[in-house]
Design a protein around this motif. Structure first.
Motif, PDB file in Angstrom:
ATOM      1  N   LYS A 230       0.855  -1.188   0.000  1.00 18.49           N
ATOM      2  CA  LYS A 230       0.000   0.000   0.000  1.00 18.49           C
ATOM      3  C   LYS A 230       0.886   1.232   0.000  1.00 18.49           C
ATOM      4  O   LYS A 230       1.848   1.299   0.769  1.00 18.49           O
ATOM      5  CB  LYS A 230      -0.866   0.007   1.273  1.00 18.49           C
ATOM      6  CG  LYS A 230      -2.126  -0.801   1.146  1.00 18.49           C
ATOM      7  CD  LYS A 230      -2.999  -0.545   2.380  1.00 18.49           C
ATOM      8  CE  LYS A 230      -4.004  -1.655   2.544  1.00 18.49           C
ATOM      9  NZ  LYS A 230      -4.516  -1.706   3.910  1.00 18.49           N
ATOM     10  N   PRO A 231       0.568   2.235  -0.827  1.00 21.29           N
ATOM     11  CA  PRO A 231       1.362   3.467  -0.763  1.00 21.29           C
ATOM     12  C   PRO A 231       1.160   4.109   0.601  1.00 21.29           C
ATOM     13  O   PRO A 231       0.095   3.960   1.210  1.00 21.29           O
ATOM     14  CB  PRO A 231       0.768   4.331  -1.883  1.00 21.29           C
ATOM     15  CG  PRO A 231      -0.584   3.753  -2.158  1.00 21.29           C
ATOM     16  CD  PRO A 231      -0.532   2.314  -1.777  1.00 21.29           C
ATOM     17  N   PRO A 232       2.190   4.799   1.098  1.00 23.98           N
ATOM     18  CA  PRO A 232       2.054   5.396   2.435  1.00 23.98           C
ATOM     19  C   PRO A 232       0.928   6.438   2.468  1.00 23.98           C
ATOM     20  O   PRO A 232       0.654   7.088   1.452  1.00 23.98           O
ATOM     21  CB  PRO A 232       3.417   6.050   2.671  1.00 23.98           C
ATOM     22  CG  PRO A 232       4.019   6.210   1.318  1.00 23.98           C
ATOM     23  CD  PRO A 232       3.461   5.123   0.454  1.00 23.98           C
ATOM     24  N   GLY A 233       0.296   6.567   3.603  1.00 25.62           N
ATOM     25  CA  GLY A 233      -0.775   7.548   3.746  1.00 25.62           C
ATOM     26  C   GLY A 233      -0.203   8.963   3.835  1.00 25.62           C
ATOM     27  O   GLY A 233       0.998   9.145   4.058  1.00 25.62           O
ATOM     28  N   LYS A 234      -1.053   9.929   3.646  1.00 24.27           N
ATOM     29  CA  LYS A 234      -0.603  11.328   3.769  1.00 24.27           C
ATOM     30  C   LYS A 234      -1.046  11.865   5.132  1.00 24.27           C
ATOM     31  O   LYS A 234      -2.130  11.550   5.605  1.00 24.27           O
ATOM     32  CB  LYS A 234      -1.262  12.167   2.668  1.00 24.27           C
ATOM     33  CG  LYS A 234      -0.555  12.080   1.331  1.00 24.27           C
ATOM     34  CD  LYS A 234      -0.983  13.288   0.451  1.00 24.27           C
ATOM     35  CE  LYS A 234      -0.164  13.416  -0.810  1.00 24.27           C
ATOM     36  NZ  LYS A 234      -0.453  12.357  -1.799  1.00 24.27           N
ATOM     37  N   LYS A 235      -0.167  12.649   5.749  1.00 25.49           N
ATOM     38  CA  LYS A 235      -0.540  13.248   7.035  1.00 25.49           C
ATOM     39  C   LYS A 235      -0.631  14.750   6.864  1.00 25.49           C
ATOM     40  O   LYS A 235       0.148  15.345   6.127  1.00 25.49           O
ATOM     41  CB  LYS A 235       0.525  12.920   8.089  1.00 25.49           C
ATOM     42  CG  LYS A 235       0.289  11.596   8.763  1.00 25.49           C
ATOM     43  CD  LYS A 235       1.230  11.420   9.938  1.00 25.49           C
ATOM     44  CE  LYS A 235       1.100  10.029  10.520  1.00 25.49           C
ATOM     45  NZ  LYS A 235       2.173   9.749  11.479  1.00 25.49           N
ATOM     46  N   PHE A 236      -1.583  15.342   7.542  1.00 28.39           N
ATOM     47  CA  PHE A 236      -1.766  16.795   7.462  1.00 28.39           C
ATOM     48  C   PHE A 236      -1.713  17.350   8.870  1.00 28.39           C
ATOM     49  O   PHE A 236      -2.301  16.788   9.791  1.00 28.39           O
ATOM     50  CB  PHE A 236      -3.124  17.122   6.833  1.00 28.39           C
ATOM     51  CG  PHE A 236      -3.299  16.502   5.470  1.00 28.39           C
ATOM     52  CD1 PHE A 236      -2.848  17.165   4.331  1.00 28.39           C
ATOM     53  CD2 PHE A 236      -3.894  15.260   5.328  1.00 28.39           C
ATOM     54  CE1 PHE A 236      -2.997  16.586   3.081  1.00 28.39           C
ATOM     55  CE2 PHE A 236      -4.040  14.676   4.089  1.00 28.39           C
ATOM     56  CZ  PHE A 236      -3.593  15.342   2.948  1.00 28.39           C
ATOM     57  N   ASP A 237      -0.968  18.416   9.043  1.00 26.07           N
ATOM     58  CA  ASP A 237      -0.848  19.010  10.369  1.00 26.07           C
ATOM     59  C   ASP A 237      -1.886  20.116  10.538  1.00 26.07           C
ATOM     60  O   ASP A 237      -1.798  21.160   9.888  1.00 26.07           O
ATOM     61  CB  ASP A 237       0.571  19.558  10.555  1.00 26.07           C
ATOM     62  CG  ASP A 237       0.781  20.044  11.982  1.00 26.07           C
ATOM     63  OD1 ASP A 237      -0.152  19.866  12.809  1.00 26.07           O
ATOM     64  OD2 ASP A 237       1.854  20.589  12.265  1.00 26.07           O
ATOM     65  N   GLU A 241      -4.536  26.220  14.669  1.00 28.02           N
ATOM     66  CA  GLU A 241      -5.915  26.534  14.273  1.00 28.02           C
ATOM     67  C   GLU A 241      -5.980  27.415  13.036  1.00 28.02           C
ATOM     68  O   GLU A 241      -6.859  27.260  12.189  1.00 28.02           O
ATOM     69  CB  GLU A 241      -6.669  27.196  15.433  1.00 28.02           C
ATOM     70  CG  GLU A 241      -7.326  26.160  16.324  1.00 28.02           C
ATOM     71  CD  GLU A 241      -8.170  26.797  17.403  1.00 28.02           C
ATOM     72  OE1 GLU A 241      -8.908  27.744  17.074  1.00 28.02           O
ATOM     73  OE2 GLU A 241      -8.053  26.343  18.560  1.00 28.02           O
ATOM     74  N   ALA A 242      -5.010  28.324  12.923  1.00 27.87           N
ATOM     75  CA  ALA A 242      -5.006  29.240  11.784  1.00 27.87           C
ATOM     76  C   ALA A 242      -4.836  28.466  10.480  1.00 27.87           C
ATOM     77  O   ALA A 242      -5.409  28.809   9.445  1.00 27.87           O
ATOM     78  CB  ALA A 242      -3.877  30.254  11.946  1.00 27.87           C
ATOM     79  N   ALA A 243      -4.040  27.359  10.569  1.00 26.24           N
ATOM     80  CA  ALA A 243      -3.759  26.593   9.358  1.00 26.24           C
ATOM     81  C   ALA A 243      -4.863  25.586   9.042  1.00 26.24           C
ATOM     82  O   ALA A 243      -4.927  25.060   7.939  1.00 26.24           O
ATOM     83  CB  ALA A 243      -2.427  25.863   9.506  1.00 26.24           C
ATOM     84  N   ALA A 244      -5.748  25.326  10.032  1.00 26.61           N
ATOM     85  CA  ALA A 244      -6.727  24.246   9.893  1.00 26.61           C
ATOM     86  C   ALA A 244      -7.600  24.406   8.652  1.00 26.61           C
ATOM     87  O   ALA A 244      -7.829  23.452   7.914  1.00 26.61           O
ATOM     88  CB  ALA A 244      -7.595  24.156  11.147  1.00 26.61           C
ATOM     89  N   VAL A 251      -7.200  18.865   1.823  1.00 28.53           N
ATOM     90  CA  VAL A 251      -7.646  17.466   1.895  1.00 28.53           C
ATOM     91  C   VAL A 251      -8.810  17.238   0.934  1.00 28.53           C
ATOM     92  O   VAL A 251      -8.830  16.254   0.182  1.00 28.53           O
ATOM     93  CB  VAL A 251      -8.057  17.092   3.340  1.00 28.53           C
ATOM     94  CG1 VAL A 251      -8.717  15.721   3.388  1.00 28.53           C
ATOM     95  CG2 VAL A 251      -6.842  17.105   4.261  1.00 28.53           C
ATOM     96  N   VAL A 252      -9.757  18.166   0.937  1.00 29.59           N
ATOM     97  CA  VAL A 252     -10.918  18.020   0.041  1.00 29.59           C
ATOM     98  C   VAL A 252     -10.442  17.971  -1.412  1.00 29.59           C
ATOM     99  O   VAL A 252     -10.884  17.123  -2.204  1.00 29.59           O
ATOM    100  CB  VAL A 252     -11.938  19.165   0.274  1.00 29.59           C
ATOM    101  CG1 VAL A 252     -13.025  19.149  -0.806  1.00 29.59           C
ATOM    102  CG2 VAL A 252     -12.567  19.041   1.655  1.00 29.59           C
ATOM    103  N   GLY A 253      -9.492  18.854  -1.729  1.00 25.60           N
ATOM    104  CA  GLY A 253      -8.959  18.888  -3.097  1.00 25.60           C
ATOM    105  C   GLY A 253      -8.337  17.559  -3.490  1.00 25.60           C
ATOM    106  O   GLY A 253      -8.599  17.014  -4.568  1.00 25.60           O
ATOM    107  N   LEU A 254      -7.518  17.001  -2.584  1.00 24.66           N
ATOM    108  CA  LEU A 254      -6.834  15.732  -2.878  1.00 24.66           C
ATOM    109  C   LEU A 254      -7.828  14.581  -3.002  1.00 24.66           C
ATOM    110  O   LEU A 254      -7.646  13.677  -3.809  1.00 24.66           O
ATOM    111  CB  LEU A 254      -5.793  15.423  -1.797  1.00 24.66           C
ATOM    112  CG  LEU A 254      -4.527  16.291  -1.852  1.00 24.66           C
ATOM    113  CD1 LEU A 254      -3.686  16.076  -0.616  1.00 24.66           C
ATOM    114  CD2 LEU A 254      -3.712  15.979  -3.115  1.00 24.66           C
TER     115      LEU A 254
END
Lengths: 262, 379
Positions: A230-237, A241-244, A251-254
Motif C-alpha cells: 500500500k502506498p504510504p498515507g498522507k498526514k496533514f498538520d 488553528e489558523a492553518a486548519a 484534503v478536500v482537493g486531494l
C-alpha cells in the motif's frame, strides 16, 4: 457409520509468506503449519456424530508432505480414530487433490457413509475440492453448511446463501458436506488426547498408490507474488488553528483529484 | 547435548498456547480488574489436562515429567501470571502428598483430583513466618485419636475455593525444623476459618487469603509421613516446584517481550518505527537474551529433577534469575510502550505488577541467593 473428514494443512495466519525465487510456490521451510480452520468444524462435526452413534469411526484424510503432520495429528488428538496421508511435496491443483482424496478413501477399505470437509482452505481459497470429490464419487454435496441435524438416515443441512438467508436441504446417506464457521465450536485437543493420538494408525500412501499422475494436472501455478504494498498515507498538520482551514481545503482537493472518492 | 523438545512436547506447548490465546489472554485484563476468581477457565484447563501436572499415571494423572510440567506452566503464565498462580497452587499442594504420603493417602486424596475438577491449597507461610519457614507457629497437638490444629496461615493461594488444604505445623516449636509436620485437612472442617480475599498489587485473579485454625480436629491418618517429617517433605516439594515457579516467570517475560516487539514495529517516532532506533533495539536484545537464558536454566533444573539428580543449586539459579529477569523485562516493556505502557489500556503494566510477586513467593530472590551461596561455598 464410516465418517471421513478431509483436512488440509495450511500456513498459520500469523506466518510471514514469501514466494519462492522462481515464483512457482511459496517458501515452505519456515512456515508454521496448522489445520485449515474450516476443517476444524468438519472434524468437530464428525466427533459430535460419533458421540451419538456408537460403532462409528472417524477417519481423517489429507494430501501433502510428511514433513509436518500437524493437521492429522491434531485431528486424532481431538478424537479421530485413524488417518491416511497421501504423500506429496508438489503443489497439487484442486482436481488432483480431489482425485487423491478419493483414492485414499477407497484404499481405506471402508465405504463412506458421510464425507466432511471445510468449505475452503484459507491458503488457496479455491472452494472446489469437496464438490469435485463428490462428483468423482457420484455423491450429492452441500457446501457452506452451518446447520447439521441427523435423524436416523435423514440429515438436515442448513446452508448459508448470500444476503444471510439459509437454504435447508434434506439428504440421506452418503453425502459430501463442506462446513462453514458457525456450525459448531471445535474442541481443543487435550494433552491426554495428544498422547493417545501417538498410538492411532496413520497410513501413508503415494500419489501412484491412489492413481494420481502428472497427466491429471488441470492447473499450473506459475507466478506467486505478494500483493502490491500500500502506498504510504498522507498526514496533514492541523494542530495550528489558523492553518486548519487551509488543511481542510487541501484534503478536500486531494480527495477529488487524487483519491477521486468525492 | 540436544536442546530440542520432542515432537510431542512441542505439541503440548502448541495446543496449550492455542487454549491460552483463545481463553485466557482475551479476558486476563477483565479478571485483573474485577479480581474475580477464574473458576470456569481453571476447570476448562483441567479438562484439557493442563492442571495437576505432577500426578503420575499410576494415580490416574498424565504422567508428565518435570520438564513437560514446566512447558505447560510457562504457556499458562504467558496468558496470565495471576491465573497461573491458582493453577500452579494445585500442584504445589498435591506434591507433599505425592512425596510424603503413603499409598492409601495418595489414593484417597490424589485420585479425586484426576476424576473431577478440584482445587487445593498449600499452607506453609504464616503472618510472622515467611522466609523463616522453620519458625512456624501453627501447632499440631496429639489428642490420642486425632491431631488438634491451632494457629494462623497467611498468603494462602486458592484458600477461598479449596477442597483440600495441605497444612504445615509443628508438634513442638522447641524442636525447630525437626518438629515440622504436614497433614491434610479437608474443607468445611469445624474450626477452620477462611479470611477475606487480600487486595493485591498484581496476581489479582488469584485467590489469596489468611486462614485461622481454632481447635481443628484432623484424623491421625491424615498426617503425611511421621510427625517431624514435614520439613523434609516441604524441602523436596520446593525442589520440584521451584522449576515450575521459574517457568511461570519465563512465560510472563516472553509475553512482555512479544508485546514489546509487536508494539515497537507499530509505533512510529522521528519518521520510522521505534524498532528501527538503536536505543530500542538494545533493550529488545537484552530482553531476548534474558528470556532465553532463564528458559535454559529452567529446562536444566527440570531435566535434573527428571534424571533424579540433586538440583537444589540450579533450581535456585533458575528461580532467582527468571524471576529477576521477568521483573526487568516487564519493566522494560512498559518503558518501550512509553506513556501507553503506563495505561491500563495496554497489557504491559499488568505484566509488571504481576512480575513482582515472582521475586517474592516460593523463596524470595534473596533467599534463593542464600541457598545458592551455601551451595557454592560448601562445594
Amino acid at each position: 457409520m464410516n465418517i471421513f473428514v478431509c483436512v488440509k494443512q495450511v500456513p498459520d495466519t500469523e506466518t510471514k509468506i514469501t514466494p519462492t525465487g522462481d515464483g512457482s510456490f511459496i517458501e515452505t521451510s519456515s512456515i508454521k503449519w496448522i489445520m485449515n480452520p474450516y476443517d476444524e468444524f468438519a472434524v468437530e462435526q464428525a466427533l459430535l456424530i460419533k458421540a451419538d452413534n456408537a460403532e462409528s469411526t472417524v477417519t481423517v484424510v489429507r494430501v501433502g508432505s510428511t514433513q509436518d503432520t500437524e493437521a492429522l495429528r491434531t485431528a486424532m488428538a481431538m478424537g479421530a480414530d485413524e488417518a491416511f496421508l497421501v504423500e506429496t511435496t508438489e503443489n497439487l491443483d484442486s482436481y488432483m487433490t480431489a482425485k487423491a482424496l478419493k483414492g485414499a478413501i477407497e484404499k481405506s477399505g471402508k465405504t463412506p457413509d458421510l464425507i466432511l470437509s471445510g468449505k475452503q482452505a484459507i491458503d488457496s481459497d479455491a472452494l472446489q475440492v469437496p464438490q469435485i470429490l463428490a462428483q468423482m464419487l457420484d455423491l450429492p454435496s452441500v457446501s457452506v453448511v452451518v446447520g447439521f441435524e441427523k435423524d436416523g438416515d435423514k440429515i438436515t443441512l442448513k446452508r448459508e446463501v448470500e444476503g444471510g438467508a439459509l437454504e435447508v436441504y434434506e439428504v440421506t446417506g452418503p453425502t459430501v458436506v463442506a462446513c462453514n464457521k458457525g456450525l459448531n465450536t471445535p474442541r481443543y485437543a487435550s494433552l491426554p488426547g495428544i498422547m493417545k493420538a501417538k498410538k492411532k494408525p496413520l497410513t501413508t500412501l503415494s500419489l501412484s498408490d491412489v492413481g494420481v499422475s502428472d497427466g491429471d494436472r488441470k492447473l499450473k501455478f506459475s507466478n506467486f507474488q505478494l500483493p502490491p504494498e500500500k502506498p504510504p498515507g498522507k498526514k496533514f498538520d492541523a494542530m495550528d488553528e489558523a492553518a486548519a482551514a487551509g488543511v481542510v481545503s487541501e484534503v478536500v482537493g486531494l480527495l477529488r483529484t487524487e483519491a477521486k472518492v468525492i | 547435548m540436544d536442546f530440542n523438545l520432542s515432537p510431542e512436547q512441542k505439541e503440548f506447548k502448541e495446543h496449550a498456547l492455542k487454549f491460552v490465546k483463545n481463553e485466557i489472554i482475551p479476558v486476563a485484563q477483565k479478571f485483573d480488574e474485577s479480581g474475580e476468581y477464574p473458576r470456569e477457565i481453571f476447570q476448562k484447563a483441567w479438562e484439557l489436562g493442563l492442571i495437576n501436572t505432577s500426578i503420575p499415571e499410576s494415580l490416574g494423572g498424565n504422567g508428565f515429567n518435570n520438564l513437560e510440567a514446566c512447558l505447560i506452566t510457562e504457556t499458562l503464565a504467558y496468558g496470565c501470571m495471576g491465573m497461573n498462580s491458582n493453577f500452579m497452587a494445585n500442584d504445589l499442594a498435591l506434591l507433599p502428598i505425592l512425596i510424603g504420603g503413603n499409598e492409601e493417602q495418595k489414593k484417597k486424596f490424589i485420585t479425586p483430583f484426576t476424576e473431577s475438577f478440584k482445587i487445593a491449597s498449600f499452607c506453609l507461610t504464616e503472618p510472622n513466618n515467611g522466609s523463616d519457614a522453620a519458625g512456624i507457629k501453627t501447632t499440631f497437638t496429639d489428642k490420642g485419636d486425632h491431631w488438634e490444629v491451632n494457629g494462623d496461615k497467611m498468603w494462602i493461594t486458592n484458600a477461598g475455593y479449596a477442597d483440600l488444604f495441605v497444612v504445615y505445623g509443628t508438634i513442638d516449636p522447641e524442636l525447630k525444623h525437626k518438629g515440622i509436620s504436614c497433614l491434610v485437612m479437608e474443607k468445611g472442617v469445624e474450626g477452620l476459618e477462611i479470611g477475606k480475599k487480600e487486595d493485591k498489587m498484581g496476581h489479582r485473579a488469584s485467590d489469596t487469603r489468611g486462614l485461622k485454625f481454632n481447635k481443628v480436629k484432623v484424623p491421625k491418618e491424615n498426617m503425611l509421613g511421621n510427625p517431624g517429617d514435614g520439613w523434609l517433605i516441604a524441602m523436596k516439594t520446593l525442589d520440584h516446584s521451584r522449576p515450575l515457579v521459574a517457568s511461570s516467570a519465563v512465560g510472563g517475560a516472553q509475553r512482555a517481550l512479544d508485546c514489546a516487539v509487536e508494539y515497537s514495529k507499530e509505533r512510529t517516532q522521528f519518521g520510522k518505527p521505534i524498532s528501527a532506533h538503536q536505543a530500542i533495539q538494545m533493550m529488545i536484545a537484552d530482553m531476548a537474551i534474558k528470556v532465553e537464558a532463564s528458559r535454559l536454566l529452567v529446562h536444566k533444573a527440570a531435566c535434573m529433577a527428571d534424571n533424579k539428580q540433586r538440583n537444589t543449586d540450579i533450581a535456585s539459579y533458575a528461580k532467582a534469575f527468571a524471576a529477576d529477569s521477568c521483573m526487568e523485562i516487564t519493566t522494560d516493556a512498559v518503558q518501550i510502550f512509553g506513556g501507553y505502557g503506563y495505561s491500563k489500556e495496554y497489557p504491559v503494566e499488568k505484566l509488571m505488577r504481576d512480575a513482582k510477586l515472582l521475586q517474592i513467593y516460593e523463596g524470595t530472590s534473596q533467599i534463593q541467593r542464600l541457598v545458592i551461596a551455601r551451595e557454592v561455598l560448601n562445594k
